[in-house]
Design a protein around this motif. Structure first.
Motif, mmCIF file in Angstrom:
data_model
loop_
_atom_site.group_PDB
_atom_site.id
_atom_site.type_symbol
_atom_site.label_atom_id
_atom_site.label_comp_id
_atom_site.label_asym_id
_atom_site.label_seq_id
_atom_site.Cartn_x
_atom_site.Cartn_y
_atom_site.Cartn_z
ATOM 1 N N HIS A 1 66.591 74.807 -3.152
ATOM 2 C CA HIS A 1 65.927 75.224 -1.912
ATOM 3 C C HIS A 1 66.517 76.530 -1.401
ATOM 4 O O HIS A 1 67.504 77.036 -1.946
ATOM 5 C CB HIS A 1 65.922 74.100 -0.879
ATOM 6 C CG HIS A 1 67.280 73.606 -0.452
ATOM 7 N ND1 HIS A 1 68.148 74.381 0.290
ATOM 8 C CD2 HIS A 1 67.904 72.418 -0.640
ATOM 9 C CE1 HIS A 1 69.250 73.685 0.541
ATOM 10 N NE2 HIS A 1 69.132 72.485 -0.018
ATOM 11 N N LYS B 1 71.442 71.655 8.993
ATOM 12 C CA LYS B 1 71.351 72.506 7.798
ATOM 13 C C LYS B 1 70.148 72.101 6.949
ATOM 14 O O LYS B 1 69.766 70.924 6.920
ATOM 15 C CB LYS B 1 72.652 72.444 6.983
ATOM 16 C CG LYS B 1 72.778 71.257 6.064
ATOM 17 C CD LYS B 1 73.836 71.485 4.974
ATOM 18 C CE LYS B 1 73.754 70.311 3.989
ATOM 19 N NZ LYS B 1 74.529 70.430 2.802
ATOM 20 N N MET B 2 69.557 73.094 6.316
ATOM 21 C CA MET B 2 68.480 72.795 5.375
ATOM 22 C C MET B 2 69.099 71.979 4.252
ATOM 23 O O MET B 2 70.096 72.386 3.661
ATOM 24 C CB MET B 2 67.883 74.101 4.838
ATOM 25 C CG MET B 2 66.659 73.890 3.972
ATOM 26 S SD MET B 2 65.927 75.432 3.357
ATOM 27 C CE MET B 2 65.045 76.036 4.782
ATOM 28 N N SER B 3 68.525 70.830 3.965
ATOM 29 C CA SER B 3 69.136 69.921 3.003
ATOM 30 C C SER B 3 68.062 69.136 2.277
ATOM 31 O O SER B 3 67.087 68.699 2.888
ATOM 32 C CB SER B 3 70.059 68.974 3.774
ATOM 33 O OG SER B 3 70.225 67.774 3.069
ATOM 34 N N LYS B 4 68.275 68.964 0.969
ATOM 35 C CA LYS B 4 67.248 68.272 0.184
ATOM 36 C C LYS B 4 67.050 66.833 0.632
ATOM 37 O O LYS B 4 66.010 66.237 0.399
ATOM 38 C CB LYS B 4 67.585 68.317 -1.300
ATOM 39 C CG LYS B 4 68.865 67.601 -1.676
ATOM 40 C CD LYS B 4 69.063 67.676 -3.175
ATOM 41 C CE LYS B 4 70.314 66.946 -3.614
ATOM 42 N NZ LYS B 4 71.576 67.586 -3.206
ATOM 43 N N SER B 5 68.039 66.287 1.325
ATOM 44 C CA SER B 5 67.916 64.898 1.780
ATOM 45 C C SER B 5 66.934 64.734 2.935
ATOM 46 O O SER B 5 66.550 63.617 3.268
ATOM 47 C CB SER B 5 69.264 64.353 2.208
ATOM 48 O OG SER B 5 70.270 64.813 1.369
ATOM 49 N N ILE C 1 71.961 77.964 6.254
ATOM 50 C CA ILE C 1 70.530 78.141 6.521
ATOM 51 C C ILE C 1 70.055 76.822 7.122
ATOM 52 O O ILE C 1 70.407 75.745 6.638
ATOM 53 C CB ILE C 1 69.774 78.472 5.211
ATOM 54 C CG1 ILE C 1 70.311 79.774 4.581
ATOM 55 C CG2 ILE C 1 68.263 78.548 5.445
ATOM 56 C CD1 ILE C 1 70.148 81.022 5.422
ATOM 57 N N GLY D 1 78.219 77.493 0.283
ATOM 58 C CA GLY D 1 77.802 77.537 1.675
ATOM 59 C C GLY D 1 78.896 76.927 2.560
ATOM 60 O O GLY D 1 79.839 76.299 2.062
ATOM 61 N N GLN E 1 74.051 70.823 -8.019
ATOM 62 C CA GLN E 1 73.513 69.539 -8.483
ATOM 63 C C GLN E 1 72.080 69.682 -8.983
ATOM 64 O O GLN E 1 71.294 70.409 -8.380
ATOM 65 C CB GLN E 1 73.470 68.566 -7.309
ATOM 66 C CG GLN E 1 74.810 68.126 -6.838
ATOM 67 C CD GLN E 1 74.666 66.830 -6.074
ATOM 68 O OE1 GLN E 1 74.291 65.804 -6.628
ATOM 69 N NE2 GLN E 1 74.943 66.887 -4.793
ATOM 70 N N LYS F 1 76.564 61.519 4.079
ATOM 71 C CA LYS F 1 75.706 61.009 3.007
ATOM 72 C C LYS F 1 75.704 59.486 2.980
ATOM 73 O O LYS F 1 74.671 58.865 2.742
ATOM 74 C CB LYS F 1 76.143 61.554 1.640
ATOM 75 C CG LYS F 1 75.781 63.016 1.466
ATOM 76 C CD LYS F 1 75.911 63.473 0.032
ATOM 77 C CE LYS F 1 75.511 64.943 -0.070
ATOM 78 N NZ LYS F 1 75.487 65.455 -1.419
ATOM 79 N N ASP G 1 78.964 74.361 4.330
ATOM 80 C CA ASP G 1 79.135 72.904 4.246
ATOM 81 C C ASP G 1 80.200 72.482 3.228
ATOM 82 O O ASP G 1 80.660 71.350 3.249
ATOM 83 C CB ASP G 1 77.789 72.229 3.909
ATOM 84 C CG ASP G 1 77.173 72.747 2.605
ATOM 85 O OD1 ASP G 1 77.378 73.926 2.264
ATOM 86 O OD2 ASP G 1 76.498 71.959 1.926
HETATM 87 N N1 AQP Z 1 71.441 74.858 4.185
HETATM 88 C C1 AQP Z 1 72.318 75.495 3.436
HETATM 89 N N2 AQP Z 1 72.765 76.713 3.788
HETATM 90 C C2 AQP Z 1 73.653 77.382 3.030
HETATM 91 N N3 AQP Z 1 74.138 76.908 1.850
HETATM 92 C C3 AQP Z 1 73.717 75.693 1.453
HETATM 93 N N4 AQP Z 1 73.989 74.933 0.360
HETATM 94 C C4 AQP Z 1 73.287 73.772 0.427
HETATM 95 N N5 AQP Z 1 72.559 73.752 1.551
HETATM 96 C C5 AQP Z 1 72.792 74.927 2.211
HETATM 97 C C6 AQP Z 1 74.888 75.347 -0.737
HETATM 98 O O1 AQP Z 1 74.206 75.180 -1.958
HETATM 99 C C7 AQP Z 1 75.146 74.930 -2.987
HETATM 100 C C8 AQP Z 1 74.686 73.805 -3.873
HETATM 101 O O2 AQP Z 1 74.852 72.608 -3.209
HETATM 102 P P1 AQP Z 1 74.824 71.204 -3.887
HETATM 103 O O3 AQP Z 1 74.519 71.231 -5.312
HETATM 104 O O4 AQP Z 1 76.011 70.451 -3.442
HETATM 105 O O5 AQP Z 1 73.609 70.717 -3.184
HETATM 106 P P2 AQP Z 1 73.698 69.951 -1.904
HETATM 107 O O6 AQP Z 1 74.793 70.365 -1.003
HETATM 108 O O7 AQP Z 1 73.683 68.558 -2.387
HETATM 109 O O8 AQP Z 1 72.370 70.452 -1.332
HETATM 110 P P3 AQP Z 1 71.858 69.839 -0.079
HETATM 111 O O9 AQP Z 1 70.442 70.152 0.048
HETATM 112 O O10 AQP Z 1 72.779 70.225 1.009
HETATM 113 O O11 AQP Z 1 71.990 68.310 -0.447
HETATM 114 P P4 AQP Z 1 72.461 67.121 0.422
HETATM 115 O O12 AQP Z 1 71.319 66.829 1.286
HETATM 116 O O13 AQP Z 1 72.683 66.065 -0.647
HETATM 117 O O14 AQP Z 1 73.699 67.554 1.136
HETATM 118 C C9 AQP Z 1 76.472 74.640 -2.295
HETATM 119 O O15 AQP Z 1 77.312 75.770 -2.435
HETATM 120 C C10 AQP Z 1 76.103 74.460 -0.853
HETATM 121 O O16 AQP Z 1 77.130 74.909 0.015
#
Ligand code: AQP
Length: 338
Positions: free
Chosen positions: A16, A203-207, A194, A155, A9, A112, A157
């Motif tokens: 990150h 989990k490390m997350s942009k949110s 991560i 990842g 996304q 979410k 998730d």
């Molecule tokens: N903490 C993490 N450890 C390992 N892998 C991770 N991914 C995300 N966070 C971790 C992997 O990054 C890829 C891109 O993910 P995305 O575009 O779906 O982004 P995301 O999941 O929206 O990222 P965030 O930070 O986890 O966002 P939110 O907070 O919205 O859920 C994926 O392959 C994901 O597995």
């Protein structure tokens, strides 16, 4: 060569460290062995409200990061999801095959939507959430199935979404005849998840920005975040994710960025303190990210060229996606348009 598909996304602008170690590093490596399709998933981004200017900018920033990290557009098809309309078209077909209960079980939606409506209650709060956030994993299934991907580097998730993708492919194949390949998740165990530096059990997350290390932030800021990462009150540097989640997370990151094993790091830090480990990891990260940032800036300096690279990627992706969609439409019983 086997095929690989993955997407990311553009919503945050900067990726990150979790994105990089969990997924993007594998994207780069898999180019050696696979025919790769990688996309910036802007259709997924609008499941939550986006400012158009920011979305446009972040889509380019995302593509620039992928190139800077080592995606080679001559070898891999790098494209923007909305440039390939077949994604949305197949998503509709897949939605018609998905059970409401099945979609409701997706834990990422639950997380979410809970975050977006924190403080609210009952029906009022679900009314505020877009249906797109609910059907997001079905669009993701279409993304993958269009390319007949063998592997999907993600990842941990994303494992549940991959299961849904396989179920939908299987269901379509059973109903209409074999059309889609069932993809396998490609999850590297050591870095599958991560953790947040401030809360090493999540989990490390942009949110949740406090404990996130961003690839495009000032590395001094990242080093500071690493120095203030939450660790336990002990002193010994050992790998024990159950009891020493914070230190273990730092060791995993350190190991992944340097290629050194966790055991050798533990041996090296014998007798040293958490402060030494954190300071060194800050330096390791800075060394890794500085040239990446410089390359991102170069790609963003010439957006006309960047857009051309993406257009070329979309053309190649579309050739594959259109073929799969045409076959699916035919199997379903849609009349050919000529
Ligand atoms: N903490 C993490 N450890 C390992 N892998 C991770 N991914 C995300 N966070 C971790 C992997 O990054 C890829 C891109 O993910 P995305 O575009 O779906 O982004 P995301 O999941 O929206 O990222 P965030 O930070 O986890 O966002 P939110 O907070 O919205 O859920 C994926 O392959 C994901 O597995």
């Amino acid at each position: 060569r086997p095929r690989v598909l993955s997407g990311i996304q553009p919503t945050a602008g900067s990726f990150h460290l979790g994105n990089y170690l969990g997924a993007l590093r594998q994207w780069v490596a898999l180019q050696e062995t696979h025919e790769a399709f990688y996309c910036v998933v802007d259709l997924h981004a609008i499941t939550v409200e986006q400012d158009p200017k920011v979305l446009r900018r972040n889509t380019r920033v995302s593509a620039a990061q992928l190139l800077a990290l080592g995606i080679d557009p001559d070898r891999s098809s790098l494209f923007v999801q909305s440039h390939v309309p077949e994604h949305a078209q197949l998503a509709w077909v897949m939605q018609c095959l998905t059970g409401f209960g099945e979609a409701s079980r997706m834990t990422q939606f639950k997380d979410k939507s809970a975050r977006q409506t924190a403080g609210g209650a009952g029906d009022q709060t679900t009314a505020a959430i877009g249906v797109g956030l609910f059907t997001y994993p079905i669009l993701q299934a279409a993304d993958i199935l269009l390319y007949q991907a063998h592997h999907v580097p993600v990842g941990e998730d994303q494992r549940q979404h991959l299961e849904l993708t396989r179920d939908l492919a299987q269901r379509f194949n059973t109903r209409y005849g074999k059309t889609f390949r069932l993809p396998e998740p490609y999850i590297v165990k050591d870095t599958a998840k991560i953790y947040d530096l401030q809360d090493p059990t999540s989990k490390m997350s942009k949110s949740v920005p406090a404990g996130v290390v961003e690839l495009l932030e000032d590395p001094k800021r990242s080093a500071k975040k690493i120095r203030s990462a939450v660790t336990d009150t002990g002193r010994e540097i050992v790998y024990d994710p159950e009891r020493k989640a914070g230190v273990s997370n730092l060791l995993v990151i350190y190991s992944a960025l340097t290629g050194r094993t966790v055991e050798s790091l533990v041996a090296d830090y014998d007798g040293k303190g958490y402060g030494d480990l954190k300071k060194d990891l800050g330096e390791v990260f800075t060394e890794f990210v500085t040239p990446v940032q410089a390359r991102v800036a170069e790609y963003l300096d010439d957006t006309a060229e960047l857009d051309k690279v993406l257009a070329r990627g979309a053309e190649r992706a579309r050739a594959v996606a259109a073929k799969t969609l045409a076959r699916a439409y035919d199997r379903i019983g849609f009349l050919s348009s000529g």
